[in-house]
Design a protein around this motif. Structure first.
Motif, short mmCIF file in Angstrom:
data_model
loop_
_atom_site.label_atom_id
_atom_site.label_comp_id
_atom_site.label_asym_id
_atom_site.label_seq_id
_atom_site.Cartn_x
_atom_site.Cartn_y
_atom_site.Cartn_z
N ASP A 191 0.82 -1.20 0.00
CA ASP A 191 0.00 0.00 0.00
C ASP A 191 0.86 1.27 0.00
OD1 ASP A 191 -2.23 -1.58 -0.05
OD2 ASP A 191 -2.77 -1.30 2.06
N ILE A 192 2.02 1.22 0.64
CA ILE A 192 2.96 2.34 0.56
C ILE A 192 3.37 2.55 -0.90
CG2 ILE A 192 5.27 3.14 1.18
CD1 ILE A 192 4.92 1.68 3.87
N SER A 193 3.65 1.43 -1.57
CA SER A 193 4.04 1.50 -2.98
C SER A 193 2.92 2.08 -3.83
CB SER A 193 4.40 0.10 -3.49
OG SER A 193 4.63 0.09 -4.88
N ALA A 194 1.71 1.56 -3.65
CA ALA A 194 0.58 2.01 -4.48
C ALA A 194 0.30 3.50 -4.28
CB ALA A 194 -0.66 1.19 -4.13
N ALA A 195 0.37 3.96 -3.03
CA ALA A 195 0.11 5.38 -2.77
C ALA A 195 1.18 6.25 -3.39
CB ALA A 195 0.03 5.61 -1.26
N GLY A 196 2.44 5.81 -3.29
CA GLY A 196 3.52 6.58 -3.88
C GLY A 196 3.42 6.65 -5.39
N LEU A 197 3.14 5.51 -6.02
CA LEU A 197 3.03 5.49 -7.48
C LEU A 197 1.86 6.32 -7.97
CD1 LEU A 197 3.84 1.75 -8.33
CD2 LEU A 197 5.20 3.78 -8.92
N ALA A 198 0.76 6.33 -7.22
CA ALA A 198 -0.39 7.14 -7.61
C ALA A 198 -0.03 8.62 -7.64
CB ALA A 198 -1.55 6.90 -6.65
N GLU A 199 0.77 9.05 -6.67
CA GLU A 199 1.18 10.45 -6.64
C GLU A 199 2.17 10.77 -7.76
OE1 GLU A 199 -0.28 12.66 -4.90
OE2 GLU A 199 -1.48 11.22 -3.77
N VAL A 200 3.06 9.82 -8.05
CA VAL A 200 3.99 10.02 -9.17
C VAL A 200 3.21 10.16 -10.47
CG1 VAL A 200 5.80 8.90 -10.54
CG2 VAL A 200 5.91 8.83 -8.04
N LYS A 201 2.19 9.35 -10.63
CA LYS A 201 1.37 9.41 -11.84
C LYS A 201 0.69 10.77 -11.96
CE LYS A 201 -2.30 6.85 -14.22
NZ LYS A 201 -3.23 5.68 -14.15
#
Length: 448
Positions: A191-201
């Motif tokens: 979930d840390i990964s998913a949240a970070g990638l969503a912000e990068v996107k």
């Protein structure tokens, strides 16, 4: 309830703008803060020891196998990157203690502090096929500069009461418990990964860089080692990611003490970890370089650190990737779990960040706590021992503080010298240190 010394003051918290310690309880909180200073007749506490006392706290618990705990921490980084979280849940019939050691920033460690116990509650309830819309409510939270009044009672899983949850959890096999803990750690990192990638996107689509966006990305790109000890029924489950460590102190029949490791550091000094990484990256001799992952990261397992996990496309424009970044992920948050059935003579568990273990061996740490317990002439499993004289310090009810004192050299002069060196220079001499000492309870010694 009893609070020794003084309420938590969290020295260093004002520097970080975040809570270094989070303590989570169910039912047994005081109605307000209590402040007291222990006094040893005829002995003056040194100024150095008084400085170490500032962040200490002790608590009794009502858990059937945990008497209470001592906790303390000493910053070296600015801001401090260590965190801890402690919880007791009557609904889960469990007590949990976690030390978190951040690196490349404090953001990932702080995220773990806020969420790790909620993830554990969710997967434990899932293990007994019970659902809760608010898993964090299995543990009541207390934050602040002093102890707060007790919060409202926690919400129970849908269609269940506390006794049914306890009964269901007590029937879980050790393998199922381990599976639940493993799933909690995996899900938290995912979930840390998913949240970070969503912000990068969002950023790549032209959205502005907000404080929230930056924080979520930094939660993913910074990293943290973490260890959690969960006492449930008559077993201690220790889940380790990285190089924090847990060691059990056992008093033998002949009166001597033994140190039993409940975790193994996951770094280049661990042959099994070296083999795991090299097997996962065949033909990449620089996967481990100078005893570090890609020559950079010391722990071989960690939360966050997605600049060692995401692929090149995901990391494009975020960090400068080395030429040997070929086959990520290079690190994992998969925990190594140890299950320890409590036995006669098991008196305490020391849980600490590597800042302590850089200075003390397992054996020295156990002997230090043992002397603290036995100094008052009481039974070794009595409440936190009593005043200690010698080595220039006294009033050592708090075993975590005694460990800090010993790690810094154990004399007024050595401790004062190290405390007088502040950040960033202190980092050359010592790391952040966070210590929890969990005092165990025998099966015959049940809380009233």
């Amino acid at each position: 309830m009893r609070l020794l010394r003084r309420p938590l003051t969290f020295l260093g918290t004002a520097c970080t703008g975040a809570f270094v310690g989070l303590l989570i309880f169910n039912r047994i909180l005081p109605n307000g803060a209590t402040s007291c200073v222990a006094v040893c007749t005829g002995v003056t506490t040194s100024a150095a020891y008084t400085r170490l006392e500032l962040n200490e706290a002790s608590r009794t618990l009502h858990h059937p196998r945990v008497r209470g705990f001592d906790v303390n921490f000493l910053p070296s980084n600015f801001p401090m990157e260590d965190r801890f979280v402690i919880g007791e849940s009557l609904a889960l019939n469990a007590a949990a203690f976690s030390v978190i050691d951040g690196h490349k920033g404090h953001q990932c460690a702080e995220h773990l502090q806020r969420h790790v116990l909620g993830y554990l509650a969710r997967t434990l309830l899932k293990g007994v096929a019970m659902k809760s819309t608010k898993p964090d409510d299995a543990w009541d939270t207390v934050t602040g500069m002093t102890w707060s009044p007790p919060p409202p009672p926690p919400s129970l899983p849908t269609g269940a009461d506390q006794s049914s949850v306890k009964d269901a959890l007590s029937t879980l096999s050790p393998s199922t418990m381990e599976q639940c803990i493993r799933e909690a750690f995996r899900s938290l990192d995912d979930d840390i990964s998913a949240a970070g990638l969503a912000e990068v996107k969002r950023l790549r689509k032209g959205s502005p860089l907000t404080e929230s966006t930056e924080n979520r990305i930094m939660e993913a790109l910074s990293g943290a080692c973490a260890i959690a000890a969960i006492v449930q029924s008559a077993k201690v489950y220790v889940a380790s990611v990285g190089d924090c460590r847990a060691v059990l102190g056992r008093k033998l029949a002949n009166g001597t003490w033994a140190a039993l490791p409940l975790s193994v550091d996951q770094n280049a000094d661990n042959p099994a970890e070296v083999k795991r990484v090299t097997d996962a990256h065949p033909g990449e001799p620089s996967a481990i370089l100078r005893k570090r992952i890609l020559g950079n990261l010391m722990p071989f397992r960690s939360f966050g650190d997605f600049d060692f996990k995401w692929n090149r496309k995901q990391l494009n424009g975020l960090v400068a990737l080395p030429s040997n970044y070929l086959t990520p992920p290079y690190v994992t948050a998969e925990p190594v779990i140890t299950t320890h059935p409590l036995q006669e003579g098991d008196e305490f568990v020391i849980i600490a960040s590597d800042g302590l273990w850089d200075k003390l061996s397992n054996e020295k740490a156990v002997q230090t706590v043992a002397k603290c317990l036995e100094g008052s002439g009481k039974k070794s499993n009595s409440w936190f021992g009593g005043p200690q004289e010698g080595s220039g310090c006294c009033c050592l009810q708090n075993a975590a503080t005694r460990l800090l004192w010993t790690a810094l050299g154990g004399t007024q002069e050595s401790v004062q010298e190290l405390l007088d060196v502040g950040p960033p220079y202190s980092r050359v001499l010592r790391d952040d240190i966070t210590v929890i000492v969990v005092h165990l309870r025998s099966s015959e010694d049940q809380p009233s």
